[in-house]
Design a protein around this motif. Structure first.
Motif, PDB file in Angstrom:
ATOM      1  N   LYS A 298      44.850  35.733  49.491  1.00  0.00           N
ATOM      2  CA  LYS A 298      43.815  36.625  48.980  1.00  0.00           C
ATOM      3  C   LYS A 298      44.309  38.067  48.970  1.00  0.00           C
ATOM      4  CE  LYS A 298      38.847  37.109  49.137  1.00  0.00           C
ATOM      5  NZ  LYS A 298      37.589  36.647  49.677  1.00  0.00           N
TER       6      LYS A 298
ATOM      7  N   LEU B 150      46.772  38.476  46.053  1.00  0.00           N
ATOM      8  CA  LEU B 150      46.063  38.472  44.776  1.00  0.00           C
ATOM      9  C   LEU B 150      45.273  39.771  44.579  1.00  0.00           C
ATOM     10  CD1 LEU B 150      45.747  36.635  42.371  1.00  0.00           C
ATOM     11  CD2 LEU B 150      43.895  35.446  43.537  1.00  0.00           C
ATOM     12  N   THR B 151      44.656  40.246  45.646  1.00  0.00           N
ATOM     13  CA  THR B 151      43.911  41.507  45.564  1.00  0.00           C
ATOM     14  C   THR B 151      44.845  42.659  45.221  1.00  0.00           C
ATOM     15  OG1 THR B 151      42.366  40.696  47.231  1.00  0.00           O
ATOM     16  CG2 THR B 151      42.342  43.054  46.823  1.00  0.00           C
TER      17      THR B 151
ATOM     18  N   ILE C 292      45.897  42.483  41.549  1.00  0.00           N
ATOM     19  CA  ILE C 292      44.824  42.966  40.660  1.00  0.00           C
ATOM     20  C   ILE C 292      44.734  44.485  40.737  1.00  0.00           C
ATOM     21  CG2 ILE C 292      42.315  42.940  40.255  1.00  0.00           C
ATOM     22  CD1 ILE C 292      43.621  40.388  39.458  1.00  0.00           C
TER      23      ILE C 292
ATOM     24  N   PRO D  48      39.421  45.871  44.281  1.00  0.00           N
ATOM     25  CA  PRO D  48      39.041  44.629  43.603  1.00  0.00           C
ATOM     26  C   PRO D  48      38.439  43.609  44.566  1.00  0.00           C
ATOM     27  CG  PRO D  48      41.356  45.177  43.231  1.00  0.00           C
ATOM     28  CD  PRO D  48      40.858  46.095  44.279  1.00  0.00           C
ATOM     29  N   LYS D  49      37.554  42.789  44.034  1.00  0.00           N
ATOM     30  CA  LYS D  49      36.988  41.701  44.836  1.00  0.00           C
ATOM     31  C   LYS D  49      37.351  40.380  44.182  1.00  0.00           C
ATOM     32  CE  LYS D  49      33.062  44.215  46.635  1.00  0.00           C
ATOM     33  NZ  LYS D  49      31.710  44.618  46.311  1.00  0.00           N
ATOM     34  N   ILE D  50      37.674  39.441  45.023  1.00  0.00           N
ATOM     35  CA  ILE D  50      38.035  38.130  44.509  1.00  0.00           C
ATOM     36  C   ILE D  50      37.058  37.116  45.071  1.00  0.00           C
ATOM     37  CG2 ILE D  50      39.802  36.330  44.599  1.00  0.00           C
ATOM     38  CD1 ILE D  50      41.845  38.629  44.749  1.00  0.00           C
ATOM     39  N   GLU D  51      36.456  36.358  44.211  1.00  0.00           N
ATOM     40  CA  GLU D  51      35.502  35.358  44.674  1.00  0.00           C
ATOM     41  C   GLU D  51      35.896  33.998  44.141  1.00  0.00           C
ATOM     42  OE1 GLU D  51      31.348  36.483  44.665  1.00  0.00           O
ATOM     43  OE2 GLU D  51      31.966  38.397  43.828  1.00  0.00           O
TER      44      GLU D  51
ATOM     45  N   LEU E 185      37.548  30.918  39.688  1.00  0.00           N
ATOM     46  CA  LEU E 185      38.039  32.107  40.392  1.00  0.00           C
ATOM     47  C   LEU E 185      37.592  33.340  39.625  1.00  0.00           C
ATOM     48  CD1 LEU E 185      39.803  33.150  42.751  1.00  0.00           C
ATOM     49  CD2 LEU E 185      41.661  33.305  41.110  1.00  0.00           C
TER      50      LEU E 185
ATOM     51  N   LEU F  65      37.665  37.357  39.498  1.00  0.00           N
ATOM     52  CA  LEU F  65      38.282  38.588  39.983  1.00  0.00           C
ATOM     53  C   LEU F  65      37.532  39.733  39.330  1.00  0.00           C
ATOM     54  CD1 LEU F  65      41.850  37.456  38.886  1.00  0.00           C
ATOM     55  CD2 LEU F  65      40.820  37.039  41.105  1.00  0.00           C
ATOM     56  N   HIS F  66      36.997  40.618  40.098  1.00  0.00           N
ATOM     57  CA  HIS F  66      36.281  41.708  39.450  1.00  0.00           C
ATOM     58  C   HIS F  66      36.524  43.044  40.125  1.00  0.00           C
ATOM     59  CE1 HIS F  66      32.742  41.660  42.264  1.00  0.00           C
ATOM     60  NE2 HIS F  66      33.223  40.470  42.465  1.00  0.00           N
ATOM     61  N   THR F  67      36.510  44.040  39.332  1.00  0.00           N
ATOM     62  CA  THR F  67      36.767  45.374  39.843  1.00  0.00           C
ATOM     63  C   THR F  67      35.997  46.377  38.989  1.00  0.00           C
ATOM     64  OG1 THR F  67      38.509  46.891  40.509  1.00  0.00           O
ATOM     65  CG2 THR F  67      38.818  45.791  38.426  1.00  0.00           C
TER      66      THR F  67
END
Lengths: 123, 209
Positions: free
Chosen positions: B7, B10-11, B14, B38-41, B170, B172-174
């Motif tokens: 995580k 990946l963060t 991004i 960034p947030k990864i869910e 998955l 990924l949002h920012t």
């Protein structure tokens, strides 16, 4: 000197037109909105340079590049695209593009583009 | 499914990709861009069906401009760039070098072709900059669809509608803000299960090195 700009974004067309008008006032600028229109205009006008986007409706930039090169292997085609993939850069190089620039053009890359056109046209 | 190291990697990826994309947007609007972390869910298809709570709250309910691009073939998904509609107008004005102080009336949002053209080009640059880096990282060539752009009204309960048609897992949002105009945008990337697995495997090889 005729320069054909092929891009489905009017915004980007206008941006490139402004740059070329400022630094290459001798250029006669032609505009096309997709690869299909771009090729038709290329056949009709035989511009010295083609500046083309890649991701476009009708025919994309890669198709346009193939068609132009099949028609005139010495044609000078410069790609201006948002695609940042190395594989895309290699693909258009193999297809015979003179150069690849990433969107948006910055002051620095716009200067390089102008210098390339000037150098190539005087070669 | 994602351990803390995966995580974290990946963060950071991004963060770097969006940072570069923000740099490009900064060039286009001639303003400083401020980024959020960034947030990864990671969500399962079933949990996505059960509740919208896993989906990032896009904005307060209202009109939004959503621009999206599908990408594939081997690494596939869909990327979104979203702005509140009235702020999208300010962004267009910034790109066109027009008056930034103009007040946009929320009730009479009127987008013309030029506005959509500018927003489409912005999303083309931003989303390519982010997604393309995944292609480079995985050493695969991505094919893109033409960007779709739409003005839509999203209520609180409808926020997940943007992703509903696909079984992505998955997210990924920012978010980012334009310093002068206070325009806020959100980038979301939804990936298919196979693509997530591929990405995680590649991250694992990176962690082993």
């Amino acid at each position: 000197m005729k320069i054909l700009i092929v891009d489905d974004s009017r915004f980007h067309q206008n941006f490139v037109v402004k740059i070329l008008n400022k630094y290459l006032p001798e250029g006669e600028l032609l505009l096309a909105n997709n690869g299909m229109e771009g090729f038709e205009m290329f056949e009709k006008e035989r511009p010295a340079f083609v500046l083309t986007d890649l991701l476009m409706p009708e025919r994309n930039g890669q198709d346009l590049l193939r068609l132009i090169k099949a028609c005139d292997s010495n044609a000078s085609v410069i790609v201006v695209s948002a695609d940042i993939q190395k594989s895309t850069r290699e693909e258009v190089k193999q297809l015979g593009a003179l150069a690849f620039f990433n969107k948006p053009l910055t002051n620095e890359t716009a200067s390089e583009l102008i210098a390339l056109i000037k150098e190539t046209s005087h070669a | 499914m994602l351990n803390s190291m995966q995580k974290d990697v990946l963060t950071e990826m991004i963060n770097v990709y969006v940072g570069r994309a923000a740099g490009l947007l900064s060039e286009m609007v001639n303003q400083r861009i401020i980024l959020s972390v960034p947030k990864i869910e990671l969500i399962t298809v079933s949990s996505a069906d059960e509740s919208s709570k896993h989906f990032p709250p896009i904005f307060t309910p209202g009109h939004i401009i959503s621009s999206s691009m599908r990408f594939g073939q081997s690494f596939e998904g869909k990327a979104f760039l979203i702005f509140p509609a009235e702020q999208a107008k300010l962004l267009v004005n910034a790109c066109l070098g027009e008056d930034l102080l103009v007040q946009v009336d929320k009730e009479t949002l009127d987008f013309i072709d030029t506005d959509f053209d500018v927003l489409k080009e912005i999303s083309n640059v931003i989303l390519n900059a982010v997604i393309g880096e995944f292609g480079n990282f995985l050493d695969t060539k991505l094919e893109y669809s033409l960007p779709d752009i739409e003005l839509i009204y999203v209520s609180e309960s409808e926020q997940k509608i943007l992703l509903k048609e696909n079984t992505y897992i998955l997210i990924l949002h920012t978010a980012f803000w334009l310093a002068e105009t206070q325009v806020k945008g959100v980038i979301m990337i939804a990936l298919s299960m196979n693509s997530v697995t591929w990405l995680i495997e590649k991250i694992d090889t990176l962690l082993e090195d």
